[in-house]
Scaffold this active site. Structure first.
Site, short mmCIF file in Angstrom:
data_model
loop_
_atom_site.label_atom_id
_atom_site.label_comp_id
_atom_site.label_asym_id
_atom_site.label_seq_id
_atom_site.Cartn_x
_atom_site.Cartn_y
_atom_site.Cartn_z
N ASP A 218 -22.96 -2.49 32.08
CA ASP A 218 -22.13 -1.39 31.63
C ASP A 218 -22.01 -0.39 32.77
O ASP A 218 -22.94 -0.24 33.58
CB ASP A 218 -22.75 -0.73 30.38
CG ASP A 218 -22.59 -1.62 29.15
OD1 ASP A 218 -21.88 -2.63 29.23
OD2 ASP A 218 -23.19 -1.28 28.10
N ASP A 220 -22.07 2.77 32.70
CA ASP A 220 -22.82 4.03 32.54
C ASP A 220 -24.33 3.84 32.60
O ASP A 220 -25.08 4.74 32.24
CB ASP A 220 -22.42 4.70 31.22
CG ASP A 220 -22.57 3.77 30.03
OD1 ASP A 220 -23.08 2.65 30.21
OD2 ASP A 220 -22.17 4.16 28.91
N TRP A 280 -16.62 -1.76 19.23
CA TRP A 280 -18.04 -1.58 19.60
C TRP A 280 -18.98 -2.44 18.75
O TRP A 280 -18.83 -2.51 17.52
CB TRP A 280 -18.42 -0.10 19.45
CG TRP A 280 -19.84 0.15 19.88
CD1 TRP A 280 -20.28 0.48 21.12
CD2 TRP A 280 -21.00 0.07 19.05
NE1 TRP A 280 -21.64 0.61 21.13
CE2 TRP A 280 -22.11 0.35 19.87
CE3 TRP A 280 -21.21 -0.25 17.70
CZ2 TRP A 280 -23.42 0.35 19.39
CZ3 TRP A 280 -22.51 -0.25 17.23
CH2 TRP A 280 -23.61 0.06 18.07
N GLU A 283 -21.41 -7.96 20.11
CA GLU A 283 -21.15 -9.04 21.09
C GLU A 283 -22.43 -9.39 21.86
O GLU A 283 -22.67 -10.56 22.17
CB GLU A 283 -20.00 -8.66 22.04
CG GLU A 283 -20.34 -7.79 23.24
CD GLU A 283 -20.81 -6.39 22.87
OE1 GLU A 283 -20.53 -5.93 21.76
OE2 GLU A 283 -21.45 -5.75 23.73
N ASP A 284 -23.28 -8.39 22.11
CA ASP A 284 -24.53 -8.67 22.83
C ASP A 284 -25.50 -9.45 21.95
O ASP A 284 -26.25 -10.31 22.43
CB ASP A 284 -25.17 -7.37 23.36
CG ASP A 284 -25.23 -6.26 22.33
OD1 ASP A 284 -24.69 -6.43 21.20
OD2 ASP A 284 -25.82 -5.21 22.62
N MET A 310 -28.78 6.42 31.06
CA MET A 310 -27.40 6.23 30.63
C MET A 310 -26.65 7.55 30.80
O MET A 310 -27.20 8.61 30.48
CB MET A 310 -27.39 5.82 29.16
CG MET A 310 -26.04 5.46 28.65
SD MET A 310 -26.22 4.92 26.94
CE MET A 310 -24.54 4.67 26.55
N HIS A 313 -21.97 10.40 27.15
CA HIS A 313 -20.51 10.50 26.96
C HIS A 313 -20.18 10.36 25.49
O HIS A 313 -20.98 9.85 24.69
CB HIS A 313 -19.79 9.41 27.77
CG HIS A 313 -20.22 8.01 27.39
ND1 HIS A 313 -19.57 7.28 26.43
CD2 HIS A 313 -21.24 7.24 27.82
CE1 HIS A 313 -20.16 6.10 26.31
NE2 HIS A 313 -21.19 6.06 27.13
N ARG A 315 -17.98 8.74 22.34
CA ARG A 315 -17.44 7.40 22.06
C ARG A 315 -16.00 7.34 22.56
O ARG A 315 -15.21 8.25 22.34
CB ARG A 315 -17.52 7.15 20.54
CG ARG A 315 -16.87 5.87 20.03
CD ARG A 315 -17.61 4.59 20.38
NE ARG A 315 -18.99 4.51 19.93
CZ ARG A 315 -19.37 4.02 18.74
NH1 ARG A 315 -18.49 3.60 17.88
NH2 ARG A 315 -20.65 3.94 18.43
C1 BGN Z 1 -26.92 -2.73 17.70
C2 BGN Z 1 -25.59 -3.37 18.01
C3 BGN Z 1 -25.54 -3.77 19.46
C4 BGN Z 1 -25.85 -2.56 20.33
C5 BGN Z 1 -27.17 -1.99 19.93
C6 BGN Z 1 -27.57 -0.78 20.74
C7 BGN Z 1 -24.67 -4.50 16.03
C8 BGN Z 1 -24.58 -5.80 15.26
C9 BGN Z 1 -24.92 -5.61 13.81
C10 BGN Z 1 -26.38 -5.46 13.55
N1 BGN Z 1 -25.42 -4.53 17.14
O1 BGN Z 1 -26.95 -2.32 16.40
O2 BGN Z 1 -24.29 -4.29 19.75
O3 BGN Z 1 -25.88 -2.92 21.67
O4 BGN Z 1 -27.15 -1.63 18.57
O5 BGN Z 1 -26.65 0.24 20.66
O6 BGN Z 1 -24.09 -3.51 15.65
#
Ligand code: BGN
Length: 369
Positions: A218, A220, A280, A283-284, A310, A313, A315
């Site tokens: 990322d 930031d 947002w 995906e991770d 970080m 900022h 959203r």
């Molecule tokens: C989580 C998010 C991540 C994010 C982290 C940190 C979701 C999926 C549903 C449980 N995951 O909650 O994407 O990187 O917080 O901010 O929202």
């Protein structure tokens, strides 16, 4: 008159004739041998120094036979052969550098990271004179073990990018990486798609260089310790393990957000990242699922080395929380084979080369809902 030889009596004139014939035969034999000897020696020399244009000895002293005249022993003379001019000789010498060490010697450990310093991109350019166009760097003193592409998903965060470049370039150089920085900017105003931009970065970086490691960061997030080496490891690596935003702790064990690294093989094994997470979140977690479903685990630095800051900022516009993320991460096992690097489509709008980075402006489409 006759002579007795071993009891045999031969007439004198006959013995004389026989001796003359023997002498003539001997002289002939000797001459032919000499002729043959000199011819062979000369031929051998020609083979070594004339027929082999790759011969690389420079200024070698060789003994050369100066004459081929039959029957006259040639007087050896010493001469210096000029090196044959070949492409190899004209090219600059290729020096075999030693491999860069496991622990780069210029690392300093904990770093001061502040976002109040007033800096400009020109300051950053001046402070990094060893960068090549496109944000490329290669250590001069050793051969980097990995070729690392740093991929930054991006839209309208110029101020953050400036800090990222300001802090990261010197760190990456101290880490002795052979690296390139790729800023993948989503064009238009559709909802942001972080993971798809990362896939695009992977493909676009590979068009330029034979990268074997990909760090996804990322814009930031700044590491607070240069011992957190931005390279690839035996298992996919989570690098942003100790963020100030979460009180310098992991928010949850499966967290794979912020900054991560995967080797080319690891990335291919999971079919890259999902293309269908718009907005947002989630995906991770999908990427985490992909990694574990392919039998791999996550590696991490410890909580001290993995500290990072970080940039605060609000959203971003067009990056609201994705309401579909819960359903999607529940279905990774089914979707990962058909949604990923094998189904990626996009249009490059523009590629811009700065000395600090390569920026790829890209149209990734919009959510299909
Ligand atoms: C989580 C998010 C991540 C994010 C982290 C940190 C979701 C999926 C549903 C449980 N995951 O909650 O994407 O990187 O917080 O901010 O929202």
């Amino acid at each position: 008159m006759s002579t007795a030889v071993n009891g045999l009596a031969l007439p004198g004139s006959c013995l004389q004739k026989t001796c003359s014939v023997v002498v003539v035969v001997c002289v002939l034999h000797f001459s032919v041998s000499l002729l043959y000897y000199f011819n062979t020696f000369q031929g051998l020399q020609e083979k070594i120094f004339v027929q082999n244009p790759q011969h690389k000895e420079v200024g070698t002293q060789v003994t050369e036979i100066s004459s081929r005249t039959v029957g006259v022993p040639a007087k050896p003379r010493t001469t210096t052969l000029a090196p044959p001019v070949t492409e190899a000789a004209a090219a600059p010498p290729i020096v075999d550098l030693p491999a860069c060490p496991e622990n780069p010697p210029q690392l300093v450990g904990p770093l001061r990271v502040e976002f109040s310093d007033i800096i400009t991109l020109d300051d950053v350019r001046n402070q990094n004179p060893n960068l090549q166009d496109g944000g490329r760097f290669m250590p001069k003193e050793c051969k980097a073990v990995q070729k690392v592409a740093l991929i930054i998903p991006f839209r309208k965060r110029e101020e953050h990018l400036k800090y990222w470049l300001y802090y990261l370039h010197p760190i990456l150089q101290r880490q002795q990486l052979d690296y390139g920085v790729y800023v993948i900017e989503q064009s238009g105003d559709a909802t942001f798609n972080r993971a798809k931009l990362l896939n695009v970065g992977y493909v676009e970086a590979l068009k330029e260089y034979d990268y074997n490691c990909f760090v996804f960061s990322d814009v930031d997030l700044i590491p607070m310790d240069d011992r957190n080496i931005y390279k690839c490891y035996k298992e996919p690596r989570h690098l942003a393990v100790s963020m100030d935003k979460f009180g310098f702790r992991l928010p949850y064990n499966q967290f794979f957000g912020g900054v991560s690294s995967l080797s080319k093989e690891q990335f291919e094994k999971i079919n890259g990242f999902p293309n269908d997470y718009w907005g947002w979140g989630g995906e991770d977690d999908d990427i985490y699922n992909r990694i574990t479903f392919r039998g791999m685990s996550i590696s991490r630095p410890d909580g001290v080395i993995g500290k990072c800051r970080m940039i605060r900022h609000d959203r971003d516009a067009k990056n609201d929380a994705n309401p579909q993320r819960f359903d999607r991460i529940a279905r990774t096992r089914q979707t990962m084979n058909t949604d990923g690097i094998n189904s990626l489509t996009y249009q490059v709008v523009e590629v811009h080369k700065d000395r600090l980075y390569t920026k790829v402006l890209v149209d990734v489409g919009s959510p299909n809902r």
